[in-house]
Each structure stands twice: as structure tokens, then as C-alpha cells.
Design a protein around this motif. Sequence first.
Motif, PDB file in Angstrom:
ATOM      1  N   VAL A  76     -12.292  -8.735 -25.609  1.00 27.79           N
ATOM      2  CA  VAL A  76     -13.145  -8.933 -24.433  1.00 27.79           C
ATOM      3  C   VAL A  76     -12.768 -10.247 -23.738  1.00 27.79           C
TER       4      VAL A  76
ATOM      5  N   VAL B 173     -11.633 -10.257 -19.872  1.00 28.10           N
ATOM      6  CA  VAL B 173     -12.493 -10.888 -18.865  1.00 28.10           C
ATOM      7  C   VAL B 173     -11.758 -12.062 -18.213  1.00 28.10           C
TER       8      VAL B 173
ATOM      9  N   ASP C 118     -17.986  -5.750 -14.939  1.00 29.91           N
ATOM     10  CA  ASP C 118     -18.917  -4.915 -15.692  1.00 29.91           C
ATOM     11  C   ASP C 118     -18.289  -4.558 -17.036  1.00 29.91           C
ATOM     12  N   ILE C 119     -19.023  -4.827 -18.093  1.00 25.98           N
ATOM     13  CA  ILE C 119     -18.476  -4.658 -19.437  1.00 25.98           C
ATOM     14  C   ILE C 119     -19.292  -3.611 -20.188  1.00 25.98           C
ATOM     15  N   ASP C 120     -18.613  -2.615 -20.702  1.00 26.92           N
ATOM     16  CA  ASP C 120     -19.257  -1.573 -21.506  1.00 26.92           C
ATOM     17  C   ASP C 120     -18.684  -1.607 -22.908  1.00 26.92           C
TER      18      ASP C 120
ATOM     19  N   ILE D 282     -14.126  -0.569 -25.574  1.00 27.26           N
ATOM     20  CA  ILE D 282     -14.329  -1.778 -24.771  1.00 27.26           C
ATOM     21  C   ILE D 282     -13.833  -1.423 -23.379  1.00 27.26           C
ATOM     22  N   ARG D 283     -14.738  -1.433 -22.400  1.00 23.53           N
ATOM     23  CA  ARG D 283     -14.284  -1.116 -21.044  1.00 23.53           C
ATOM     24  C   ARG D 283     -14.692  -2.247 -20.095  1.00 23.53           C
ATOM     25  N   ILE D 284     -13.702  -2.793 -19.385  1.00 24.28           N
ATOM     26  CA  ILE D 284     -13.970  -3.904 -18.478  1.00 24.28           C
ATOM     27  C   ILE D 284     -13.520  -3.480 -17.084  1.00 24.28           C
TER      28      ILE D 284
ATOM     29  N   ASP E 156     -13.379  -4.565 -13.000  1.00 25.60           N
ATOM     30  CA  ASP E 156     -13.547  -5.708 -12.092  1.00 25.60           C
ATOM     31  C   ASP E 156     -13.205  -5.330 -10.657  1.00 25.60           C
TER      32      ASP E 156
ATOM     33  N   THR F  51      -9.688  -1.481 -14.065  1.00 26.56           N
ATOM     34  CA  THR F  51     -10.470  -1.150 -15.257  1.00 26.56           C
ATOM     35  C   THR F  51      -9.537  -1.059 -16.453  1.00 26.56           C
TER      36      THR F  51
ATOM     37  N   ILE G  41     -19.724 -13.752 -23.835  1.00 24.48           N
ATOM     38  CA  ILE G  41     -20.055 -13.504 -22.433  1.00 24.48           C
ATOM     39  C   ILE G  41     -20.985 -14.599 -21.901  1.00 24.48           C
TER      40      ILE G  41
ATOM     41  N   LEU H 274     -23.372  -6.661 -19.041  1.00 26.25           N
ATOM     42  CA  LEU H 274     -22.903  -6.301 -20.378  1.00 26.25           C
ATOM     43  C   LEU H 274     -23.784  -5.182 -20.912  1.00 26.25           C
TER      44      LEU H 274
END
Length: 342
Positions: free
Chosen positions: A27, A31, A43-45, A54-56, A58, A144, A175, A189
Motif C-alpha cells: 500500500v 500510494v 481510493d483504497i480498497d 489491494i486496490r488503489i 487515483d 488503478t 494511511i 480507505l
Amino acid sequence: MPIQILPARLANQIAAGEVVERPASVVKELVENSIDAGATRIDIDIEKGGSRLIRIRDNGKGIAKDELGLALSRHATSKIASLDDLEAIVSLGFRGEALASISSVSRLTLTSCTEGQTEAWSAYAEGRDMDVQLKPAAHPIGTTLEVLDLFFNTPARRKFLRTEKTEFTHIDELIKRIALSRFDVAITLRHNGKLVRQYRIADNPLQQERRLAAACGPAFLQHALVVELAHGDLKLSGWICSPQGARSQNDIQYCYVNGRMMKDKLINHAIRQAYESSLRSEQYAAYVLYIEVDPHQVDVNVHPAKHEVRFHQARLVHDFIYQALQSALQQGASSDDAPQYQ
Ligand code: ADP
Ligand code: MG
């Protein structure tokens, strides 16, 4: 065994050992990439503490279609091109290793769209594969990164993952640190589909204090003294707690050098010295401090995780921090003495 060059994938997995310790380190790298890309929203999943997903996502500048494969290659970076650049780093990343390392120990999909493109594209890499397959995708300008099944192919490392809850706590704490470093970036998050944190853009002092309280708790804000001092190129700003706000743990000690999170002995020493006798031995200072220094005056290429820095003028920086904090503490003490009209 004869000497032989390691296959690229194995070399990357070895490198991943340094950077990718656990989901929170993935992460962090992702990020930081979003921030380097100029994102104002991230947005972080997370699913299952990051071990499943882990999905980021932007809204940064994106990666052009013909650079998607390169972005996943080792030692490929858009952030430095020469030794001169290395000596004055302004971005958070610069090694060009994170995506190659992460993709060597997970199933990674990179989807991106730049301003000049009419279509978004996706690159998929499992383990690491130089011939990444590109597919058209739907995505607004930005990027993403989706990391599935971290350490699926390195069982020894997967075994070291702690419980879902523990791994997520590490991510949440990370975070928080990032949210305190960039008040101009909105961050959400989610864990297992549930919204856990929402840091809105904070572009005035009131909103900044709100974010500070959200991250560090209302008690910190209540005892916080504002720090602000400049000396030539050197600037220190942020908040420290008055001795009355001292804590029984060292849980609020955040320090940033040119926007980069740091744990630095020199800085710690200066801070402790500034509090001197006003803290008992079982008490800890709480602080959120930002140091700005000419990037030529600091070396960030000291530690693989970039936790440490080396200041060229260490003594000067130390004394500057000490003096700035000491005077903030003194001012705080004299305003405590003043009569309170309420
Ligand atoms: P580094 O950050 O050290 O350059 P990485 O492996 O993390 O190395 O990323 C490689 C390159 O991919 C970056 O230099 C950047 O050009 C591009 N990149 C990675 N993530 C993003 C992102 N979220 N938005 C735009 N570009 C990105
Ligand atoms: Mg990076």
C-alpha cells in the motif's frame, strides 16, 4: 554450482524481500506512486487484510499505453534520469523497483489512462512477465493498481502474514501517516467493502485541524502548540504537544522531511532534548512535524524503505529543530500562565 545470472523473476522476488514485507508495504509503495503522479484523490480498497486484494485508484496523470510494460520492469522509473537527479530527490519514489517487485509476488493488474489518450489500457502480470498483455479498459484519467493474492507464489512469506485484523491495522496506521503528510489529497480507505476512513481535502487551518484530530485524536489537538520557524532554506512547521499533553506511549510521533515519512535518530534526539526535564521518564512527547530542506542538502538514498535520511549539515538541522521546539514550548508555557477568562 557455476556462477550464473539469476532469472529476472527470481531476481525480482529477491528484491521484493526488501520492499514488500507485508500488505502495508505494498500500500505504501502504491500510494506514494499516486502522490508522485499528482493525484488529489486516492481510493483504497482492501480485502482480507490485503492478502486477498489491494486496490488503489487515483486521479493522477496516468501512464501512457506504450509505457505500461516498462512501468512493471525493474529499474524503470520516470522520476530520475541521472546522478544529479539522485542527489536532489523531489519525488517519493526513484528506484523503479516497486511495481516489478510487487508483480513478482502477486497477480497484478495495472489500468491507466492519460490525458492524451481516448482509451484506457490494462496490463496484467502474474509473477513477472516482460511481455505484458495489454487490453483496452474503461478508466478515467488516472491509474488503478490491483494486487491480488499477495505472496501466492512465495508460501514461506505468506506464512508470515498475521491475522487479517493485524495486517489491516498496519495499513490503517500507514494511511494515517500519509494523510498527515498531504492535506491536499483526499483519501478513502475501505476494508471488506466497508468505509473505514475518509480524509477530505483540508485546505484551510480549520479543516487541517479537523484532519489532525481525526488522525491523532481530539486530546492531541487540545494540547497542541503550533510550531513555525524558518532559517534560510530550512523550515520547520507542525504541532507538538505541551508537556500536559504528554502520552504514555510513543504513538503520536510523526515526522516528515520534504513530505517523506521519517524515523530519524537525529530528529528524535533534538525533540527529546527540547522537552528535556519537562517529561518524566515514562512519558512520551507527541508531535506532527514537517521539515522542509533544500533537496541537495539531504540524502534519502540511505535505506531501502527510505525511512532514514542523512542531512549534510546534521548539526545545523539538529540545533534548528531544538531551538524551534524549545521556543514553541516556552511560548506555550507562558500562555498557560496567563489568566484565563472564560
Ligand atoms: P518508482 O516509483 O521508484 O519510479 P515504481 O516501480 O514504483 O518505481 O513505478 C515505476 C514507474 O511507473 C514510475 O516511475 C511511474 O512513472 C509509473 N507509475 C507507477 N504508479 C503510477 C501511478 N499511480 N500513476 C502514474 N504513474 C505511475
Ligand atoms: Mg514507486
